[in-house]
Design a protein around this motif. Sequence first.
Motif, PDB file in Angstrom:
ATOM      1  N   PHE A 110       0.773  -0.865   0.162  1.00 28.44           N
ATOM      2  CA  PHE A 110       0.283   0.035  -0.139  1.00 28.44           C
ATOM      3  C   PHE A 110       0.628   1.556   0.406  1.00 28.44           C
ATOM      4  CE2 PHE A 110      -2.702  -3.498   1.567  1.00 28.44           C
ATOM      5  CZ  PHE A 110      -3.814  -3.102   0.907  1.00 28.44           C
ATOM      6  N   MET A 111       0.591   2.330  -1.155  1.00 28.68           N
ATOM      7  CA  MET A 111       1.348   3.519  -1.020  1.00 28.68           C
ATOM      8  C   MET A 111       0.478   4.363  -0.287  1.00 28.68           C
ATOM      9  SD  MET A 111       3.808   2.272  -4.404  1.00 28.68           S
ATOM     10  CE  MET A 111       2.391   1.206  -5.603  1.00 28.68           C
ATOM     11  N   THR A 112       0.950   5.147   0.672  1.00 30.17           N
ATOM     12  CA  THR A 112      -0.197   6.269   0.763  1.00 30.17           C
ATOM     13  C   THR A 112       0.712   7.494   0.730  1.00 30.17           C
ATOM     14  OG1 THR A 112       1.127   6.052   3.380  1.00 30.17           O
ATOM     15  CG2 THR A 112      -0.811   4.753   3.291  1.00 30.17           C
ATOM     16  N   GLY A 113       0.218   8.191  -0.204  1.00 35.25           N
ATOM     17  CA  GLY A 113       0.142   9.365  -1.023  1.00 35.25           C
ATOM     18  C   GLY A 113       1.880   9.992  -1.446  1.00 35.25           C
ATOM     19  N   ASP A 114       1.777  10.527  -1.696  1.00 33.44           N
ATOM     20  CA  ASP A 114       3.383  11.303  -2.245  1.00 33.44           C
ATOM     21  C   ASP A 114       3.969  10.682  -3.089  1.00 33.44           C
ATOM     22  OD1 ASP A 114       2.044  13.818  -1.697  1.00 33.44           O
ATOM     23  OD2 ASP A 114       3.874  13.879  -0.030  1.00 33.44           O
ATOM     24  N   LEU A 115       3.009   9.876  -4.148  1.00 38.49           N
ATOM     25  CA  LEU A 115       3.981   9.090  -4.772  1.00 38.49           C
ATOM     26  C   LEU A 115       5.273   9.420  -5.817  1.00 38.49           C
ATOM     27  CD1 LEU A 115       0.271   6.534  -6.254  1.00 38.49           C
ATOM     28  CD2 LEU A 115       1.752   6.588  -3.852  1.00 38.49           C
ATOM     29  N   THR A 116       5.078  10.663  -6.379  1.00 35.81           N
ATOM     30  CA  THR A 116       5.306  11.521  -7.042  1.00 35.81           C
ATOM     31  C   THR A 116       5.608  12.779  -6.470  1.00 35.81           C
ATOM     32  OG1 THR A 116       4.400  12.686  -8.178  1.00 35.81           O
ATOM     33  CG2 THR A 116       4.326  10.094  -9.139  1.00 35.81           C
ATOM     34  N   ASP A 117       6.845  13.820  -7.195  1.00 37.11           N
ATOM     35  CA  ASP A 117       7.226  14.466  -6.677  1.00 37.11           C
ATOM     36  C   ASP A 117       6.549  16.219  -7.455  1.00 37.11           C
ATOM     37  OD1 ASP A 117       8.791  15.873  -4.405  1.00 37.11           O
ATOM     38  OD2 ASP A 117      10.406  16.778  -5.703  1.00 37.11           O
ATOM     39  N   THR A 118       5.981  15.720  -7.944  1.00 37.32           N
ATOM     40  CA  THR A 118       5.246  16.972  -9.036  1.00 37.32           C
ATOM     41  C   THR A 118       4.458  16.598  -9.659  1.00 37.32           C
ATOM     42  OG1 THR A 118       6.681  16.295 -10.932  1.00 37.32           O
ATOM     43  CG2 THR A 118       7.288  18.518  -9.315  1.00 37.32           C
ATOM     44  N   GLY A 119       3.837  14.992  -9.829  1.00 41.37           N
ATOM     45  CA  GLY A 119       2.757  14.724 -10.196  1.00 41.37           C
ATOM     46  C   GLY A 119       2.851  14.840 -11.459  1.00 41.37           C
ATOM     47  N   THR A 120       3.679  15.233 -12.349  1.00 39.68           N
ATOM     48  CA  THR A 120       3.835  15.384 -13.743  1.00 39.68           C
ATOM     49  C   THR A 120       3.914  13.900 -14.279  1.00 39.68           C
ATOM     50  OG1 THR A 120       6.105  15.586 -14.137  1.00 39.68           O
ATOM     51  CG2 THR A 120       5.992  17.312 -13.485  1.00 39.68           C
ATOM     52  N   ALA A 121       3.005  13.923 -15.716  1.00 37.42           N
ATOM     53  CA  ALA A 121       3.574  12.492 -16.845  1.00 37.42           C
ATOM     54  C   ALA A 121       4.707  11.837 -16.870  1.00 37.42           C
ATOM     55  CB  ALA A 121       3.020  13.050 -18.002  1.00 37.42           C
ATOM     56  N   GLN A 122       5.394  12.457 -16.679  1.00 32.37           N
ATOM     57  CA  GLN A 122       7.063  12.530 -16.825  1.00 32.37           C
ATOM     58  C   GLN A 122       7.345  11.481 -15.250  1.00 32.37           C
ATOM     59  OE1 GLN A 122       5.967  15.638 -17.332  1.00 32.37           O
ATOM     60  NE2 GLN A 122       7.327  16.200 -18.414  1.00 32.37           N
ATOM     61  N   ASP A 123       6.583  12.187 -13.931  1.00 31.47           N
ATOM     62  CA  ASP A 123       6.996  11.796 -12.793  1.00 31.47           C
ATOM     63  C   ASP A 123       6.844  10.168 -12.966  1.00 31.47           C
ATOM     64  OD1 ASP A 123       8.462  13.621 -11.908  1.00 31.47           O
ATOM     65  OD2 ASP A 123       7.476  14.337 -10.805  1.00 31.47           O
ATOM     66  N   VAL A 151       0.464  21.454 -11.766  1.00 29.84           N
ATOM     67  CA  VAL A 151       0.278  22.667 -11.382  1.00 29.84           C
ATOM     68  C   VAL A 151       1.111  23.739 -12.293  1.00 29.84           C
ATOM     69  CG1 VAL A 151      -2.559  22.120 -11.796  1.00 29.84           C
ATOM     70  CG2 VAL A 151      -0.980  22.844  -9.233  1.00 29.84           C
ATOM     71  N   TRP A 152       2.576  22.988 -11.086  1.00 32.05           N
ATOM     72  CA  TRP A 152       3.129  24.889 -10.369  1.00 32.05           C
ATOM     73  C   TRP A 152       4.733  24.656 -11.944  1.00 32.05           C
ATOM     74  CZ3 TRP A 152       1.969  27.627  -7.409  1.00 32.05           C
ATOM     75  CH2 TRP A 152       1.056  27.497  -7.043  1.00 32.05           C
ATOM     76  N   LEU A 153       4.265  23.685 -12.871  1.00 29.12           N
ATOM     77  CA  LEU A 153       5.199  23.621 -13.336  1.00 29.12           C
ATOM     78  C   LEU A 153       4.977  23.879 -14.996  1.00 29.12           C
ATOM     79  CD1 LEU A 153       6.011  21.520 -11.454  1.00 29.12           C
ATOM     80  CD2 LEU A 153       7.698  19.590 -13.357  1.00 29.12           C
ATOM     81  N   ASN A 154       5.509  24.361 -15.400  1.00 31.72           N
ATOM     82  CA  ASN A 154       5.618  25.302 -17.051  1.00 31.72           C
ATOM     83  C   ASN A 154       5.749  24.326 -18.185  1.00 31.72           C
ATOM     84  OD1 ASN A 154       8.135  25.216 -17.779  1.00 31.72           O
ATOM     85  ND2 ASN A 154       8.494  27.623 -16.908  1.00 31.72           N
ATOM     86  N   LYS A 155       5.078  24.579 -19.403  1.00 32.17           N
ATOM     87  CA  LYS A 155       6.244  23.218 -20.862  1.00 32.17           C
ATOM     88  C   LYS A 155       7.245  22.965 -20.688  1.00 32.17           C
ATOM     89  CE  LYS A 155       6.781  26.722 -23.673  1.00 32.17           C
ATOM     90  NZ  LYS A 155       6.191  27.345 -25.016  1.00 32.17           N
ATOM     91  N   ASN A 156       8.220  23.480 -19.794  1.00 34.37           N
ATOM     92  CA  ASN A 156       9.213  23.208 -20.298  1.00 34.37           C
ATOM     93  C   ASN A 156       9.818  21.654 -18.785  1.00 34.37           C
ATOM     94  OD1 ASN A 156      10.255  24.089 -22.574  1.00 34.37           O
ATOM     95  ND2 ASN A 156      10.248  26.204 -21.032  1.00 34.37           N
ATOM     96  N   ASN A 157       8.713  21.805 -18.117  1.00 35.64           N
ATOM     97  CA  ASN A 157       8.952  20.568 -16.763  1.00 35.64           C
ATOM     98  C   ASN A 157      10.104  21.259 -15.483  1.00 35.64           C
ATOM     99  OD1 ASN A 157       8.119  18.674 -15.484  1.00 35.64           O
ATOM    100  ND2 ASN A 157       9.735  17.953 -15.514  1.00 35.64           N
ATOM    101  N   ALA A 158       9.492  23.026 -15.291  1.00 25.18           N
ATOM    102  CA  ALA A 158      10.268  23.646 -14.485  1.00 25.18           C
ATOM    103  C   ALA A 158       9.449  24.191 -13.637  1.00 25.18           C
ATOM    104  CB  ALA A 158      11.151  25.228 -15.283  1.00 25.18           C
ATOM    105  N   TRP A 159       9.506  24.665 -11.946  1.00 27.75           N
ATOM    106  CA  TRP A 159       8.725  25.561 -11.341  1.00 27.75           C
ATOM    107  C   TRP A 159       8.655  26.765 -11.766  1.00 27.75           C
ATOM    108  CZ3 TRP A 159       6.938  22.492  -7.673  1.00 27.75           C
ATOM    109  CH2 TRP A 159       7.276  21.484  -7.540  1.00 27.75           C
ATOM    110  N   ASP A 160       7.079  27.350 -11.638  1.00 31.36           N
ATOM    111  CA  ASP A 160       6.936  28.319 -12.432  1.00 31.36           C
ATOM    112  C   ASP A 160       4.938  28.935 -12.037  1.00 31.36           C
ATOM    113  OD1 ASP A 160       6.231  31.063 -14.305  1.00 31.36           O
ATOM    114  OD2 ASP A 160       6.844  29.958 -15.946  1.00 31.36           O
ATOM    115  N   LYS A 161       5.845  29.477 -10.899  1.00 28.67           N
ATOM    116  CA  LYS A 161       4.275  29.896  -9.903  1.00 28.67           C
ATOM    117  C   LYS A 161       3.468  31.084 -11.032  1.00 28.67           C
ATOM    118  CE  LYS A 161       6.273  33.331  -7.745  1.00 28.67           C
ATOM    119  NZ  LYS A 161       6.362  34.906  -7.906  1.00 28.67           N
ATOM    120  N   ASP A 162       4.523  31.520 -11.954  1.00 29.18           N
ATOM    121  CA  ASP A 162       3.913  33.073 -12.447  1.00 29.18           C
ATOM    122  C   ASP A 162       2.474  32.651 -14.017  1.00 29.18           C
ATOM    123  OD1 ASP A 162       5.473  34.837 -11.172  1.00 29.18           O
ATOM    124  OD2 ASP A 162       6.563  34.655 -12.497  1.00 29.18           O
ATOM    125  N   THR A 163       2.997  31.249 -14.155  1.00 21.42           N
ATOM    126  CA  THR A 163       2.174  30.663 -15.122  1.00 21.42           C
ATOM    127  C   THR A 163       1.036  29.837 -14.584  1.00 21.42           C
ATOM    128  OG1 THR A 163       3.678  29.944 -15.522  1.00 21.42           O
ATOM    129  CG2 THR A 163       3.575  31.834 -16.797  1.00 21.42           C
TER     130      THR A 163
END
Length: 362
Positions: A110-123, A151-163
């Motif tokens: 059983f895996m109880t959450g935060d399986l990934t670090d950023t929830g992206t398709a790459q992760d 939601v915090w990562l842009n199209k370049n898979n970088a952290w971007d709060k502005d977008t």
Amino acid sequence: MSRRSFLRWLLVAAASLIGLSAGFAKWFSKHAFVEQETAQAATSIPGTPSPELPSGDISTVQTAALGEPLLSYFVFSDLHISSLDSATSIKLKQALDDLKSFDSKVEAIFMTGDLTDTGTAQDFKVLRTILDSYKLPPYHANMGNHDYYSVWLNKNNAWDKDTFPNGKSDALSREQFNKFFGYKKPYNEVNLNGYTFLLLSQETYIQEKPEVGEGAWYSDEQLKWLTERLAASYDPARPIFVMIHQPLPAIGDDGGTHQLIRAKEFRRILKPYKNVFVLCGHRHMDFQNGTPHYVKETFHYFHNSSVGRPLNRNFQAETKTKSQGYYVQVYADKIVFRGREFSDRSFLQEAEWTIDLQPAKA
């Protein structure tokens, strides 16, 4: 923006997103634990019973005298698999290598959450590659706050709060998780060897509901489901296991960011039932750092460590190689919890409990 810089920014952003004052935002940034994704009450649990051994309830583990268990499984939490950081992937492989050569039976993971670090398709692709490279018992999971972070990562898979939300949504995160595990909803019931497991999931994040911050919001529908499944599954002679990600706040309180938000309702639903075991993650607390990992309420409440990033009491990865989780053995009259260190394939004496089940007619 680096991940570290982003998470520091998120401390203040979480406050502003829910309309809090600048003064509170300053306090929040000083006291909250977003940087390491731990609970607000991570080193102590005010208002709860003492985590010390209750009289007649817990004894030191002596598995040799217990005979053959009726069910045995592992609980992993906070894997934080990332396409940008191979360290957590290495630790998950360590854990799975340990299971592969494990002497005792392992019937589920059983895996109880935060399986990934950023929830992206790459992760999730990295996670899939790792899991598919092993012959594993059935595995099941729920969602943590990090599994919504795309939601915090842009199209370049970088952290971007502005977008923000970067063309993503909380709905897409739920859909991705459900597709990965073949679920219809992020919360699910699992039955193994006649035992019931109820996996609850955070259902939304700040893209849809800014006020939740990093907390776990359970809808009316999910709490109704929990109520119904407990009533339908309950057998006083058999334990029920409830898996959550974020920890509970003090008894009598509802939670906030980094906690289970509708905690009073959650506790009310569980209260009529005995032999209920609740397991959470999120805190990352190393089994050997002296913080409480077991609390006795009307249910038995266990905090897990982390596969990917166990932390010391100052929320630092003091030993970079550590990787930990629970091995659980179910017997007719007791449950055994054993903290496992995957890096050296050892059980940890500081994280060993045997819980005697209340008899059916008590």
